[in-house]
Design a protein around this motif. Structure first.
Motif, PDB file in Angstrom:
ATOM      1  N   PRO A 150      41.884  45.555  25.893  1.00 42.38           N
ATOM      2  CA  PRO A 150      40.857  44.547  25.617  1.00 42.38           C
ATOM      3  C   PRO A 150      41.015  43.258  26.416  1.00 42.38           C
ATOM      4  O   PRO A 150      40.013  42.640  26.798  1.00 42.38           O
ATOM      5  CB  PRO A 150      41.010  44.302  24.112  1.00 42.38           C
ATOM      6  CG  PRO A 150      41.520  45.601  23.579  1.00 42.38           C
ATOM      7  CD  PRO A 150      42.462  46.092  24.637  1.00 42.38           C
ATOM      8  N   ARG A 151      42.255  42.839  26.659  1.00 40.89           N
ATOM      9  CA  ARG A 151      42.428  41.608  27.431  1.00 40.89           C
ATOM     10  C   ARG A 151      41.834  41.760  28.830  1.00 40.89           C
ATOM     11  O   ARG A 151      41.125  40.881  29.324  1.00 40.89           O
ATOM     12  CB  ARG A 151      43.907  41.229  27.522  1.00 40.89           C
ATOM     13  CG  ARG A 151      44.128  39.940  28.322  1.00 40.89           C
ATOM     14  CD  ARG A 151      45.605  39.654  28.555  1.00 40.89           C
ATOM     15  NE  ARG A 151      45.805  38.555  29.485  1.00 40.89           N
ATOM     16  CZ  ARG A 151      46.063  37.303  29.145  1.00 40.89           C
ATOM     17  NH1 ARG A 151      46.129  36.986  27.875  1.00 40.89           N
ATOM     18  NH2 ARG A 151      46.239  36.375  30.050  1.00 40.89           N
ATOM     19  N   GLU A 152      42.126  42.889  29.478  1.00 42.38           N
ATOM     20  CA  GLU A 152      41.545  43.103  30.806  1.00 42.38           C
ATOM     21  C   GLU A 152      40.048  43.367  30.729  1.00 42.38           C
ATOM     22  O   GLU A 152      39.321  43.065  31.686  1.00 42.38           O
ATOM     23  CB  GLU A 152      42.260  44.241  31.523  1.00 42.38           C
ATOM     24  CG  GLU A 152      43.603  43.842  32.099  1.00 42.38           C
ATOM     25  CD  GLU A 152      44.113  44.784  33.178  1.00 42.38           C
ATOM     26  OE1 GLU A 152      45.022  44.376  33.915  1.00 42.38           O
ATOM     27  OE2 GLU A 152      43.603  45.920  33.284  1.00 42.38           O
ATOM     28  N   CYS A 153      39.562  43.919  29.613  1.00 45.70           N
ATOM     29  CA  CYS A 153      38.115  44.043  29.439  1.00 45.70           C
ATOM     30  C   CYS A 153      37.459  42.669  29.485  1.00 45.70           C
ATOM     31  O   CYS A 153      36.388  42.490  30.079  1.00 45.70           O
ATOM     32  CB  CYS A 153      37.793  44.733  28.119  1.00 45.70           C
ATOM     33  SG  CYS A 153      38.155  46.502  28.083  1.00 45.70           S
ATOM     34  N   PHE A 154      38.102  41.696  28.851  1.00 43.14           N
ATOM     35  CA  PHE A 154      37.596  40.323  28.869  1.00 43.14           C
ATOM     36  C   PHE A 154      37.678  39.733  30.273  1.00 43.14           C
ATOM     37  O   PHE A 154      36.705  39.193  30.795  1.00 43.14           O
ATOM     38  CB  PHE A 154      38.398  39.473  27.884  1.00 43.14           C
ATOM     39  CG  PHE A 154      38.116  37.994  27.969  1.00 43.14           C
ATOM     40  CD1 PHE A 154      36.946  37.476  27.463  1.00 43.14           C
ATOM     41  CD2 PHE A 154      39.029  37.142  28.574  1.00 43.14           C
ATOM     42  CE1 PHE A 154      36.670  36.103  27.536  1.00 43.14           C
ATOM     43  CE2 PHE A 154      38.780  35.782  28.667  1.00 43.14           C
ATOM     44  CZ  PHE A 154      37.591  35.254  28.146  1.00 43.14           C
ATOM     45  N   GLU A 155      38.852  39.840  30.893  1.00 45.88           N
ATOM     46  CA  GLU A 155      39.061  39.230  32.205  1.00 45.88           C
ATOM     47  C   GLU A 155      38.153  39.853  33.266  1.00 45.88           C
ATOM     48  O   GLU A 155      37.493  39.150  34.032  1.00 45.88           O
ATOM     49  CB  GLU A 155      40.526  39.374  32.607  1.00 45.88           C
ATOM     50  CG  GLU A 155      41.476  38.559  31.749  1.00 45.88           C
ATOM     51  CD  GLU A 155      42.937  38.855  32.045  1.00 45.88           C
ATOM     52  OE1 GLU A 155      43.208  39.845  32.766  1.00 45.88           O
ATOM     53  OE2 GLU A 155      43.812  38.103  31.555  1.00 45.88           O
ATOM     54  N   MET A 156      38.135  41.191  33.313  1.00 43.50           N
ATOM     55  CA  MET A 156      37.303  41.856  34.314  1.00 43.50           C
ATOM     56  C   MET A 156      35.830  41.766  33.966  1.00 43.50           C
ATOM     57  O   MET A 156      34.977  41.772  34.863  1.00 43.50           O
ATOM     58  CB  MET A 156      37.726  43.313  34.454  1.00 43.50           C
ATOM     59  CG  MET A 156      39.093  43.512  35.059  1.00 43.50           C
ATOM     60  SD  MET A 156      39.441  45.269  35.328  1.00 43.50           S
ATOM     61  CE  MET A 156      41.160  45.182  35.897  1.00 43.50           C
ATOM     62  N   GLY A 157      35.527  41.656  32.651  1.00 42.95           N
ATOM     63  CA  GLY A 157      34.145  41.472  32.254  1.00 42.95           C
ATOM     64  C   GLY A 157      33.562  40.198  32.821  1.00 42.95           C
ATOM     65  O   GLY A 157      32.388  40.153  33.208  1.00 42.95           O
ATOM     66  N   ALA A 158      34.372  39.143  32.886  1.00 43.15           N
ATOM     67  CA  ALA A 158      33.928  37.887  33.512  1.00 43.15           C
ATOM     68  C   ALA A 158      33.964  37.991  35.035  1.00 43.15           C
ATOM     69  O   ALA A 158      33.034  37.555  35.723  1.00 43.15           O
ATOM     70  CB  ALA A 158      34.815  36.741  33.040  1.00 43.15           C
ATOM     71  N   GLN A 159      35.036  38.582  35.565  1.00 44.35           N
ATOM     72  CA  GLN A 159      35.197  38.687  37.014  1.00 44.35           C
ATOM     73  C   GLN A 159      34.084  39.506  37.660  1.00 44.35           C
ATOM     74  O   GLN A 159      33.690  39.244  38.805  1.00 44.35           O
ATOM     75  CB  GLN A 159      36.547  39.324  37.330  1.00 44.35           C
ATOM     76  CG  GLN A 159      36.868  39.417  38.817  1.00 44.35           C
ATOM     77  CD  GLN A 159      38.192  40.122  39.082  1.00 44.35           C
ATOM     78  OE1 GLN A 159      38.747  40.774  38.202  1.00 44.35           O
ATOM     79  NE2 GLN A 159      38.688  39.996  40.294  1.00 44.35           N
ATOM     80  N   ALA A 160      33.562  40.498  36.934  1.00 45.82           N
ATOM     81  CA  ALA A 160      32.530  41.372  37.491  1.00 45.82           C
ATOM     82  C   ALA A 160      31.321  40.586  37.983  1.00 45.82           C
ATOM     83  O   ALA A 160      30.709  40.937  39.003  1.00 45.82           O
ATOM     84  CB  ALA A 160      32.099  42.401  36.445  1.00 45.82           C
TER      85      ALA A 160
END
Length: 613
Positions: A358-368
């Motif tokens: 989930p943490r990377e879902c958040f980070e990559m969700g913004a980075q996308a």
């Protein structure tokens, strides 16, 4: 009685229930109660894609060591569904425990000699206490929760606190649930040997980690990434991502004074319409996305090709499930890599992101969204059901408030007025990315015609072969630029030098980490690298070339990551060995360890066979 399994804060419990019986709430209360005692847990909800009345399971791994991947095997089975009794009993580890409703006698043939049987007359207890059929069913779940608290030596106070939180605003429901909890607990304490060999002991192993679903985290990442438009069509297992975005926007994107929404969420008539809306919003300068799964990707192909060729930013959250076609909608897989990487007809290549938790879902969700604007192209973030719909422990989400959005190459009215040359598909600095303008930037300059047909560098229609090739070569150059922008891989070297390596990605990560420890203990050290994006970083290709043999761990039948590696990295197929798991359940550390150990001889760590199937 057989020799029982004994373990403290290290076991697997599985609940076998009927869909629609109200068990989901009670089973989650069990998970949260263990978590509140400071012990890490990893739950997985296994539910049918059909209507009420079909089997459902809820598996909870309790692991003070912090192993969050599925382990394989069941230590305690809470068997509440007669339909699945035989398979549930068969899945229990030798010396494990079977907890069941003993209100009606069952033949000896329905049990196993090598497991420990615990019977509690749940239906009988409920029938004596409750007259209403629905109350009998709902409180039966709470009563078995109480019995488990005694059997596993859990503190019932933690569950009582959870009742208070769950029924906040409905306080009259708290006392009946507390009563049912203690009915089950008192029965177990008075009639059974408590505790059994499996115990939950207070710990501090959870630390500061948080507990949330990947879909919710990705949706929050979209909010922080500046998304203001979501167009979607409901499809399992991605629907909760769009729904979470709506909840987050209601909190963070609503004007506090006027109460007006500063966002647009549209439920389209189908997936094709949803991606069309996203592309339209992206062309107009908004940050927009859709959430879907494999069948939706199939329907979006033509529009995705338009966005790639016309170079329009868009973000697609693909929460993968088992396919092809309808497949198994409520089972997990990593089977959309190829369909996303080369989505649409013709020569297309898309950027993919692979979050592990989930943490990377958040980070990559913004980075996308930064990547979509920077590269002016669709960006795919590939979750799967295991990450998206199951709650998981992860490090707290973090955000730098000084961070600004990367809108990429956008020519301003001032630059146009000053006479700066504008060609919509003109590469001015060699990275393959042209400048764009937002609609209405300048009254007379910076306009261009957006089309899906061939054009020259200044967006003028042409079918001249040289102009078409020039454009296609530039798009390929842009894809090379993307290698430096996607998240870099994460490497973990073995404790001792190894000629062998392993590549993995996404939800495979927790099982892989546990398997690596197990392989090292067996004298089979492997260097490991987690892939986080496509196109592949140069370090990934170098990693493969530096090892004699590299295992590629995937949750699909056709070794899709391996195919991409061979195709895009020009790798020798004999060097990359597939380890494939695709029955719809999450991959386990036992599976990975067994398949890799099967291929290596601990005496000299040399390969025995070429392919793992």
């Amino acid at each position: 009685m057989p020799q029982p399994i004994t373990a403290t804060n290290d076991f697997v419990v599985k609940f076998a229930n009927v869909n629609g019986s109200g068990s989901a709430s009670a089973n989650r209360l069990f998970t949260m109660s263990v978590l509140r005692m400071g012990v890490p847990v990893s739950p997985r909800n296994i539910f049918p894609s059909n209507i009420q009345g079909l089997p459902t399971w809820y598996e909870v791994r309790v692991s003070e060591a912090g192993h969050l991947g599925a382990r394989g095997g069941i230590d305690l089975m809470v068997a509440m569904n007669p339909q699945t009794w035989d398979q549930d009993v068969a899945s229990i580890e030798p010396g494990g425990y079977l907890f069941y409703d003993s209100s009606k006698p069952m033949p000896k043939s329905k049990f196993r000699d090598d497991i420990n049987v615990i019977g509690v007359p749940l239906t009988e207890i409920c029938n004596k206490e409750y007259a209403d059929p629905r109350q009998r069913q709902l409180f039966k779940n709470i009563i078995y929760l109480g019995a488990l608290s005694a059997l596993l030596d859990m503190d019932p106070a933690e569950t009582e606190k959870l009742f208070g939180e769950q029924f906040k605003g409905k306080e009259k429901l708290i006392a009946p649930n507390v009563k049912a909890l203690h009915m089950g607990r008192e029965y177990a304490l008075q009639n059974l040997a408590c505790p059994i060999g499996l115990r939950v002991k207070r710990s501090t192993a959870v630390g500061k980690r948080i507990f949330l679903e990947g879909n919710s985290a990705a949706a929050l990442g979209a909010v922080y990434g500046g998304a203001t438009v979501c167009a979607w069509y409901p499809i399992t297992p991605s629907s909760s991502l769009a729904e979470a975005f709506q909840r987050h926007c209601a909190r963070y994107r609503t004007d506090p004074e006027t109460k007006k929404a500063r966002y647009a969420i549209l439920q389209a008539e189908d997936e094709l319409a949803s991606i069309g809306m996203v592309i339209g919003a992206g062309w107009n300068g908004a940050r927009a996305f859709t959430a879907t799964s494999g069948p939706g990707i199939s329907l979006m192909q033509e529009f995705l090709g338009l966005a790639y060729f016309a170079e329009i930013p868009a973000v697609v959250f693909d929460v993968q499930r088992a396919g092809p076609s309808t497949g198994m909608p409520t089972r997990t897989q990593q089977c959309d890599l190829l369909s996303c990487a080369y989505a649409s007809h013709g020569d297309t290549k898309h950027v993919l992101l692979f979050p592990e938790d989930p943490r990377e879902c958040f980070e990559m969700g913004a980075q996308a969204f930064d990547l979509a604007d920077r590269l002016q192209t669709p960006i795919f973030m590939l979750l799967d059901l295991d990450i998206g719909m199951n709650e998981r422990l992860c490090e707290p989400l973090a955000w730098d408030d000084s961070r600004t959005f990367d809108r990429g190459k956008v020519m301003t009215a001032e630059e146009l007025e000053a006479g700066k040359e504008f060609g919509r598909y003109l590469d001015v600095d060699g990275d393959g990315i042209p400048y764009r303008t937002y609609p209405g930037t300048h009254p007379t300059r910076g306009s261009f015609f957006t089309r899906g047909t061939s054009r020259d560098r200044y967006a003028r229609y042409t079918e001249d072969g040289a102009a078409y090739k020039d454009n296609m070569d530039r798009l390929l150059k842009k894809f090379e630029t993307a290698k430096k922008l996607v998240p870099a891989p994460v490497r973990r070297d073995a404790k001792s030098p190894s000629r062998f390596g392993v590549l993995y990605y996404g939800s495979t990560s927790p099982a892989m980490q546990e398997a690596l420890d197990g392989l090292d203990a067996k004298g089979l050290p492997l260097d490991a690298m987690r892939v986080r994006g496509f196109p592949f970083h140069d370090d990934i290709i170098a990693f493969v070339n530096a090892h004699e043999r590299v295992f590629v761990i995937e949750q699909n039948r056709d070794a899709q990551l391996r195919t991409l590696l061979i195709t895009e990295g020009n790798l020798d197929p004999a060097k990359v060995v597939p380890v494939l798991h695709y029955d719809g359940t999450p991959i386990t550390a036992r599976f990975i360890l067994g398949r890799i150990a099967d291929q290596l001889d601990p005496a000299n760590v040399t390969p025995l066979r070429k392919v793992v199937s």
